[in-house]
Design an enzyme around this catalytic site. Sequence first.
Site, PDB file in Angstrom:
ATOM      1  N   GLU A 105      12.167   5.789  24.918  1.00  0.00           N
ATOM      2  CA  GLU A 105      12.492   4.435  24.479  1.00  0.00           C
ATOM      3  C   GLU A 105      13.852   4.501  23.791  1.00  0.00           C
ATOM      4  OE1 GLU A 105       8.878   1.722  23.393  1.00  0.00           O
ATOM      5  OE2 GLU A 105       8.721   3.550  22.192  1.00  0.00           O
ATOM      6  N   GLU A 158      -0.292   3.174  27.100  1.00  0.00           N
ATOM      7  CA  GLU A 158       1.078   3.274  27.568  1.00  0.00           C
ATOM      8  C   GLU A 158       1.673   4.555  27.011  1.00  0.00           C
ATOM      9  OE1 GLU A 158       5.006   0.931  26.157  1.00  0.00           O
ATOM     10  OE2 GLU A 158       3.422  -0.325  26.996  1.00  0.00           O
TER      11      GLU A 158
END
Length: 155
Positions: free
Chosen positions: A6, A1
């Site tokens: 984020e 990933e």
Amino acid sequence: EIDIMEAVNLGMTCEKCDGGREDRVHGTLHFGNPWPNNNQATNETHLEGDVTGFHDYAVEWYPDRFNWYVDGKLFSTIKKDEWFSEGAPAGNTQAPFDKPFYIILNLAAGGKWPEESNDVGYFSMDYPKSVEVDFVRVYQCSKIASGGECSMQVD
């Protein structure tokens, strides 16, 4: 990933953040073993300006490193010797990113990370949350310049 961005509890109170409000975003690689036994490498930066406004996030993926940018400013480099893929054949220089994976823009809500972040952690009254995305662009570099960077030509 590969997490392009984020964000955890943006705008919530945070003593160690500029202006007293959460303004940090992260660029992260998840690798190694399958979840939940995976590894990660991450770095953070502070957003400048309005944390709820639009920002440009970018990742440049080179054979030997990943570079993360926010609003054109480089804030993280994770080099090839910092990631691995458990069980990859010897000599596989592309693992773990030679198999299908996710590229993510992540507004983390709930779970351990938000619950343990900032001064307030997870705050249920701060919902609903949303992410507005103007565009996502993916391109492949056609030529690597002498300094090891992508040489883009716009026609």
